[in-house]
Design an enzyme around this catalytic site. Sequence first.
Site, PDB file in Angstrom:
ATOM      1  N   GLY A 263       6.844  -8.517  -1.237  1.00 35.26           N
ATOM      2  CA  GLY A 263       6.179  -9.506  -0.404  1.00 35.26           C
ATOM      3  C   GLY A 263       4.788  -9.062  -0.028  1.00 35.26           C
ATOM      4  CB  ALA A 264       2.864  -7.802   1.973  1.00 35.78           C
ATOM      5  CG  MET A 265       1.993  -1.477  -0.451  1.00 31.73           C
ATOM      6  SD  MET A 265       3.568  -0.745   0.031  1.00 31.73           S
ATOM      7  CE  MET A 265       3.021   0.759   0.797  1.00 31.73           C
ATOM      8  CD  GLU A 266       4.064  -0.066   4.243  1.00 30.60           C
ATOM      9  OE1 GLU A 266       4.846   0.897   4.329  1.00 30.60           O
ATOM     10  OE2 GLU A 266       4.332  -1.103   3.586  1.00 30.60           O
ATOM     11  CG  ASN A 267      -1.392  -0.201   0.005  1.00 30.68           C
ATOM     12  OD1 ASN A 267      -0.513   0.491  -0.449  1.00 30.68           O
ATOM     13  ND2 ASN A 267      -1.611  -1.443  -0.403  1.00 30.68           N
ATOM     14  CG  HIS A 299       6.962  -6.094   7.968  1.00 32.60           C
ATOM     15  ND1 HIS A 299       8.206  -5.802   8.467  1.00 32.60           N
ATOM     16  CD2 HIS A 299       6.757  -5.208   6.963  1.00 32.60           C
ATOM     17  CE1 HIS A 299       8.736  -4.791   7.803  1.00 32.60           C
ATOM     18  NE2 HIS A 299       7.861  -4.410   6.875  1.00 32.60           N
ATOM     19  CD  GLU A 300       3.816  -5.466   4.683  1.00 31.67           C
ATOM     20  OE1 GLU A 300       3.618  -4.232   4.645  1.00 31.67           O
ATOM     21  OE2 GLU A 300       4.892  -5.977   4.359  1.00 31.67           O
ATOM     22  CG  HIS A 303       4.728  -0.996   7.701  1.00 25.36           C
ATOM     23  ND1 HIS A 303       5.729  -0.108   8.008  1.00 25.36           N
ATOM     24  CD2 HIS A 303       5.297  -1.924   6.873  1.00 25.36           C
ATOM     25  CE1 HIS A 303       6.851  -0.470   7.399  1.00 25.36           C
ATOM     26  NE2 HIS A 303       6.619  -1.574   6.716  1.00 25.36           N
ATOM     27  CD  GLU A 322       9.542  -0.916   4.963  1.00 24.52           C
ATOM     28  OE1 GLU A 322       9.428  -1.945   5.655  1.00 24.52           O
ATOM     29  OE2 GLU A 322       8.630  -0.514   4.212  1.00 24.52           O
TER      30      GLU A 322
END
Length: 894
Positions: A263-267, A299-300, A303, A322
């Site tokens: 869905g997405a990535m929290e880099n 959410h991201e 993080h 998570e």
Amino acid sequence: MREGPALTIRRADYTEPAYWIRNVELTFDLDPAKTIVSSRLVIERNLSLPPQPLKLHGEDITLLRVQANGESVSFRQEPGLLVIDNPPGDNFTLDIRNTCCPDKNTQLSGLFSSDSGLFTQCEAEGFRRITYFLDRPDVMAVYTVLLRADKKRYPVLLSNGNLLEEGELEGGRHYAKWHDPFRKPSYLFAVVAADLVAREQQIRTRSGRDHLLQVYVRRGDLDKTEHAMNSLIASVVWDEARFKLPLDLERFMIVAVGDFNMGAMENKGLNIFNTKFVLASPATATDVDFAGVESVVGHEYFHNWTGNRITCRDWFQLSLKEGLTVFRDQEFSMDMAGGPSAKAVKRIEDVRGLRQVQFPEDAGPMAHPVRPDEYQAINNFYTATVYEKGAEVVRMMQTLVGREGFERGMTLYFQRHDGFAVTCDDFAQAIADANPGSMLSVRLDKFKNWYAQAGTPQLKARGHYNAEQRSYTLTLAQTSQPSPGQAHKLPYVIPVQMGLLGPDGQALPVQLEGEYPSSATERVLVLDEPSLSLTFVNIDVPPVPSLLRGFSAPVRLDDGLSNDELLILLKHDSDPFNRWEAGQRLVLSAMMAATRSDAPPVLDAAIVEALRSVLRDETLDAAFKELVLTLPNERYVAEQFEVSDPQRIHVVHEAMRDQLAAELHADWLWAWDNHQVNEGYRPDAQQSGYRALANRALAMLVRHAVATGDEVWQGKAYGRFKTAGNMTERLGALQALVEAHAALAEPALARFYEMFKGEALVIDKWFALQAGAPEPIGPNAGRVFERIQALMKHPDFSLKNPNRARSLIFTLMSANPAAFHRADAAGYALWESLVTDIDAANPQLASRLARMMERWRRLAEPWQSAARDALARVAAQPNLSDDTREVVSRALES
């Protein structure tokens, strides 16, 4: 790819790395066919361990050069490793030069090509597909990144942190240099090189610092980014207000990409998103889409602290970031929803998702604890257990220490661990230590069983009323079934939020024997032994227990309540969750009874009347009514049986929908007429609730119209479809026609496609709607499955794009049991061929598709044997990825 069994990684075998990487300088000469990556790593030996070789991870990359302290160094290559047997001292600099090929990276892990540019996805183990590194989460370093690329093709060059400089180079090329001042593991690294445009917003946070927020999308999509930006601003404000966690970089960037496994990535500072969770406009996105964007953006962003500033020591601790962050985004979404009713709707939706996905996972061959003990492919443990059940574990902590106590615990957690890679135990200890004497603190060792044990506990409750003593004794007992690798379970700490209702629905006191009198009508009981008996006093009438309010623990509840008692809860319970739950249980019980018999499936008149009263109750929110009037889906019903017949469940489900459409016809007319939104579109709780109930009413009116041959409501639905002012209403009308198999469904589908054929996310909805349509019962059975087979040949369908594959194939196999579980096993043959084909290109996507068959043992014949045979054929394939092989092997062994 690996032939034979994969290596099993065990939590008990964890050791610190033999070397630390403290600083990283990366230079990328970006090209889709051959990107050159140069890395300079400042390395320190871990002096707490004996000297040993340096082993760096690498996969699908071509090594060009290795130097240590500017000179050649002896090295060797093993599968997946670059090994330096004799590093030059305890502190040294290692220079590595290698190439990778983004265009050939179909796994979408590492550096890959998509549409307008080059993007990265490094979690869990994608960085090793970019360059050689200690690719593990406990190795945290400060990164400086120089990106060089063709300016015309890739005008935007992004990486983590703050932009140091940018400029022109010869030959039409340009560069950008980025620096992230915060230590991070390699899985949080990110690069974007693409032709994108950005929505920008300057904000000033409570701390008085100015920040630049940017949402990057492909050209033509900028008008769909306002909601994502507003959601990001709301997330920044909320996290600083609720947990005093500020934005810590000069800028925060979101980039949307069309090809993405997740869905997405929290880099860190550069979140890369699936377009599904960024792009939203009233014309192209539904209310559910708007809510999804808000939730995932939150959410991201959250993080940034729970995952980035404090990260996981190892991948077994995945729920540390998570589960905690899902809890945080759920709390955020509830706060954004507004009042108590809207918050309750959000809670119900979250629990419904947990039960439909995580509970079956807990009872299946891939069952694992929130903190797993072992894995073969870490990608297989990005699961509902780690995420959603992990969030429930965090929520129980908050229940046990209170909202303010939980915030104190979060503060202590960051004081202790900011900047480090830690464990789930470290988090639980911080919450407990910040609340000495709390129910969590004194029961912490037992509470950790939630992290260590797989499976869903069973909570049995029985009560006895003593009229002479005016007392009510409640006995609670917990049991847990064996799960893979865990035959015996220790007791859990189960917080049971509860109340008591009289026969007239009035709340009764919840004073325990020996306590001072109190007017309280709700309390939390804590069960931490196999059983517990408690006596309530000053109870004048036989009570109806309302247990597990707000779903205070992720357990299966058996309270032995009769239909009459459930009707009392449905009509009167002050807890919205348990009111909804009572309605669901009444209907579910009737569906199960009808499934077991050959009698015509019928809901009792009392249940229908109770549902009518909810629908007509003007004191209830429309969104809540829609939830109560929605039947449990067929997949959830099947999970209630040891052995299920998917076709019989489908017959019962459709019959009961027909019954409600007919017997509540006048009530659906009322609901339709009284829940129209006649003002400008807003995706808020009130408007969304009105549209949800109006769409539900329209679906039932069209269903009844098709059954009776009435063309009026079919025409009204088609008219709504054509003139709707937003996607929620347009798609709702189209869905009503398609699910009822109305004659006007075909022209509506054709018109919808022509209207939106340039909008990828909307066409995903078009595919999904057709894949999820219920199979007709009778001579036209099988029509939906045949349509799906035809749609797989549509020019707009591609298995290479995860969103498109999920829209058609995953919808069929996860959300349309009657169409998938065919007596001729055609659905299983399709699954078999698709898993094999997709696995060769994208193992993560294939393994998720493989899980559609992991509950095969719960099927009746002939489906069970056919499913087993399909699984065995896939397992026999010689070149399966570790991801997919683990799933099918464990399914067959279960």
